[in-house]
Design an enzyme around this catalytic site. Structure first.
Site, PDB file in Angstrom:
ATOM      1  CB  ALA A 112      -0.889  -0.015   1.231  1.00 51.89           C
ATOM      2  CD  GLU A 149      -3.867  -7.200   2.546  1.00 49.93           C
ATOM      3  OE1 GLU A 149      -3.441  -6.039   2.389  1.00 49.93           O
ATOM      4  OE2 GLU A 149      -4.663  -7.514   3.436  1.00 49.93           O
ATOM      5  CD  GLU A 208       0.558  -5.918   5.516  1.00 50.97           C
ATOM      6  OE1 GLU A 208       1.365  -6.847   5.748  1.00 50.97           O
ATOM      7  OE2 GLU A 208      -0.125  -5.878   4.475  1.00 50.97           O
ATOM      8  N   GLY A 246      -0.233  -5.104   0.740  1.00 56.11           N
ATOM      9  CA  GLY A 246      -1.402  -4.983  -0.129  1.00 56.11           C
ATOM     10  C   GLY A 246      -1.201  -5.678  -1.465  1.00 56.11           C
TER      11      GLY A 246
END
Ligand SMILES: NC(=O)c1ccc[n+]([C@@H]2O[C@H](COP(=O)([O-])OP(=O)(O)OC[C@H]3O[C@@H](n4cnc5c(N)ncnc54)[C@H](O)[C@@H]3O)[C@@H](O)[C@H]2O)c1
Length: 716
Positions: free
Chosen positions: A69, A120, A140, A117
């Site tokens: 992210a 993900e 994370e 991310g």
């Protein structure tokens, strides 16, 4: 072309196959920022709306797949509060679910770094093929959060709960072989075969040879564990994860509780649970601090990069004067990272000691499988031990690491300078002495800077590069370049006694000594400061630094800043030095040390310490942990603020990172400036005012008072 946007393009490859390519415009890497997520949604909708599509491969147009992210967007997002954060991640999840629910099979081709991310998004596909050059993982927790775009829901359903707990709660990157073994990816191939392998897999899905619908159904369903199995899996993980993370890092436990609560739910309900727990993690002060640390680290590296660009000089050959603790470490590190180095000492046995140390470190690396005997020989070959200055005419930079005595250092510079080329840079590894002062008497003071390494050199990431009054940009820039090349993080600071890190560390030690003077037990002080988050308390740290070194450095600092660093009482450390207790180096300091089974010094309490210091300390008095923390931290933080006022250090980011990398300031607190922000500047100033009768070290400087008055913070 089905879709063409600022991040994604979707183009038909024939036979109903579509390539969805991520290539974020104007960026060197792909990251999942707001723009990319919106565009991913648009591309997915375009694909969903085209009835001729039979399958999708997802690829990257960059050397990385997706780095994660966009962390620069976190600050604003996390400040919105729990409810808004949860809504925000659920919106992103709706986008990823729309992709996961496409009526056709999807295969993701992971060509390079695929983290957070990125992974993900990859998990939202049906199959994953990974290049041997790629790495995947969920880092994370290092930012005080956990995967919140469905990662903590999909991963347990793809690789099983035990594996998922390890991937998510430990936060390690995984290479392709490990990812394949755990089942996070379905195939691993050489980089050049990746695209074909992904296309082949997609065709097998389209042809019905691979049951992609069954794959997908498993991700949408609850975890396949009965209640007893679930209880067992989560109970055993709770203990392990809790112990590994410790009380100061709540994210791994929140991730675990979330996975437990979501285990018996289908995807959409599980995502709601994930969003709730993610928001809880995101609003913790630890997440704020750790995200701040990540951004500060980037700022520091950028500043170093800008300095490096100013250097036009090649560093082909380095030299170090002194083969002691520091000189030996510097030679090893330079050689390890590829810069040949001459190591000069005046004592043969010191040279042997320096080479031995380097040899030991390299042997350990070979034992651990991190290096090979051939590489070990190559690295050692880059260190040339010598007792004379014969080769110094060909040296580009000399690092001085002889004893901490200005007279000795100046004498060494006087004999060294005439032997060097006009452009050779001289960098002193002094830990306290002003660089401008050491430069007095040099013919070419513009070539002279400070290069302050931390002990042990091979472990400690920071190098303070000190700009003296007359140091040239070229000298600073070249020294920064060498530090980076040695694998260190250089931070450029201006000159004063102790520079930045030691200038703020010694007031902290002074706070410690005053506490002992007033009757505190040094073990209670260590306990309180370790609970605060320091890797070791001040008494233990003094033992590790060396008490004689500590007392000597404190004297230099007192001379530099007599108004606040001179003390009118005898400190416990001084008494211990008088009794030949020098700390770990001779096995006796505040604590006593004996080698453990691995040969590492193990500390034990020694009642004679109390006997020795009894004349300089008041009768035992209890201090609360909060009082201990305040009395040690206020002097440190005040001095950080003075260094910012005087521009010794250029920014709060650099100040915080120097403390993290130089002396192990607790990362979950983000550094001294972040600590003041999180305490509240006014609250901090009020504490300083209350303690001000203890001495000038406790008086809050102007910068903090102004900030409190204006309700300003260091960050945001
Ligand atoms: N030890 C630390 O934790 C630490 C940390 C940061 C910086 N420093 C600084 O690094 C410097 C060296 O410290 P150290 O702990 O390695 O000391 P040390 O006593 O272990 O080593 C000093 C070495 O310098 C050699 N030496 C003395 N005069 C010399 C000369 N004229 N030419 C060449 N070599 C000579 C000595 O023989 C010895 O090997 C000091 O300025 C110290 O303040 C030390």
């Amino acid at each position: 072309m089905l879709h063409s946007g600022p991040a994604f393009s979707a183009s038909a490859l024939g036979d109903g196959i579509v390539e969805l390519k991520f290539d974020l415009a104007g960026e060197s890497v792909n990251k999942l920022n707001q723009v990319a997520i919106r565009d991913f949604d648009a591309a997915t909708r375009a694909i969903a709306g085209d009835g001729s599509v039979r399958g999708v491969i997802v690829t990257s147009g960059k050397p990385v797949f997706i780095v994660g992210a966009d962390i620069t967007e976190f600050g604003g997002m996390f400040a919105a509060g729990e409810a808004k954060i949860a809504r925000g991640v659920l919106e992103v999840n709706r986008v990823l679910c729309r992709f996961e629910d496409l009526p056709v099979p999807t295969v993701v081709a992971i060509n390079g770094v695929c983290l957070g991310g990125g992974l993900e998004l990859a998990l939202a596909g049906d199959y994953r093929v990974m290049s041997t050059a790629a790495s995947v993982g969920f880092p994370e927790v290092k930012l005080g959060i956990f995967p919140g775009f469905g990662g903590s829901v999909r991963m347990p359903r793809v690789i099983g709960i035990d594996n998922a707990v390890e991937w998510i709660c430990a936060g390690q990157d995984k290479r392709a072989d490990a990812a394949l073994k755990d089942g996070a990816v379905d195939a691993v191939v050489a980089p050049e075969l990746l695209r074909d392998a992904a296309l082949t897999m997609l065709r097998q899905c389209i042809d019905g040879k691979l049951d992609w619908r069954a794959r997908r159904a498993a991700k949408l369903a609850p975890l396949k564990l009965n209640k007893i199995e679930q209880t067992m899996a989560f109970n055993s993980s709770m203990g392990v994860v809790g112990a590994q993370a410790g009380p100061n890092y709540p994210a791994p436990m929140l991730a675990l509780k979330n996975m437990q609560e979501a285990a018996s739910l289908g995807r959409d309900a599980a995502l709601e649970v994930e969003a709730k727990y993610f928001a809880k993690a995101a609003v913790t002060p630890q997440a704020g601090a750790l995200v701040g640390v990540f951004l500060a680290d980037q700022a520091v590296k950028k500043a170093a990069g800008a300095w490096e660009k100013k250097s036009s000089k090649e560093i082909r050959q380095a030299a170090v004067l002194g083969a002691g603790i520091m000189g030996g470490g510097i030679a090893y590190q330079s050689a390890l990272k590829g810069t040949p180095i001459v190591m000069k000492d005046i004592k043969e046995e010191q040279l042997a000691l320096g080479m031995n140390e380097a040899g030991k470190l390299l042997s350990k690396a070979v034992e651990k499988g991190k290096s090979t005997p051939a590489r070990m020989t190559e690295v050692l070959g880059r260190i040339r031990p010598t007792l004379n200055y014969g080769d110094f005419g060909g040296v580009d930079i000399v690092i001085e690491a002889v004893v901490e005595n200005p007279k000795v250092k100046k004498a060494v510079f006087a004999e060294l300078e005439p032997l060097l080329r006009e452009d050779t840079i001289v960098a002193s590894n002094t830990s306290t002495i002003s660089i401008s002062h050491l430069a007095e008497g040099l013919k070419r003071p513009q070539n002279f800077v400070g290069m302050h390494f931390f002990n042990p050199v091979h472990m400690m990431p920071l190098v303070e590069v000190i700009r003296g009054r007359q140091s040239s940009d070229e000298a600073v820039a070249t020294t920064v370049k060498l530090a980076s090349r040695m694998g260190k993080t250089p931070i450029v600071v201006n000159d004063c006694p102790g520079f930045f890190v030691n200038r703020v560390l010694f007031p902290y030690f002074a706070g410690f000594h005053m506490l002992l003077r007033d009757g505190a037990d040094f073990q209670a002080v260590d306990k309180a400061m370790e609970k605060f988050g320091w890797p070791m308390g001040p008494a233990y740290l003094m033992d590790v630094v060396g008490m004689d070194t500590g007392v000597h450095a404190a004297a230099v600092m007192a001379e530099g800043f007599p108004d606040r660093m001179k003390h009118d009482f005898k400190g416990a450390t001084e008494v211990l030095v008088e009794n030949q207790r020098y700390g770990q180096k001779n096995g006796k300091g505040y604590y006593v040390y004996a080698p453990d089974r691995k040969g590492k010094p193990k500390k034990a309490v020694d009642p004679t310490t109390y006997e020795l210091i009894k004349d300089v300390v008041a009768p035992r008095k209890e201090f609360t942990p909060e009082e201990i923390v305040a009395r040690c931290m206020v002097p440190l933080v005040n001095e950080v603020a003075r260094c910012l006022e005087e521009e010794i250090v250029a920014s709060p980011q650099e100040a915080d990172m120097a403390l993290l990398y130089g002396i192990g300031f607790p990362p979950f607190r983000g550094g001294a400036c972040r600590y003041v922000d999180q305490t509240g500047v006014s609250t901090f100033v009020a504490t300083a005012d209350r303690l001000a009768p203890l001495g000038k070290l406790y008086e809050a400087p102007r910068l903090l008072r102004d900030m409190a008055a204006a309700n300003r913070k260091f960050f945001g």
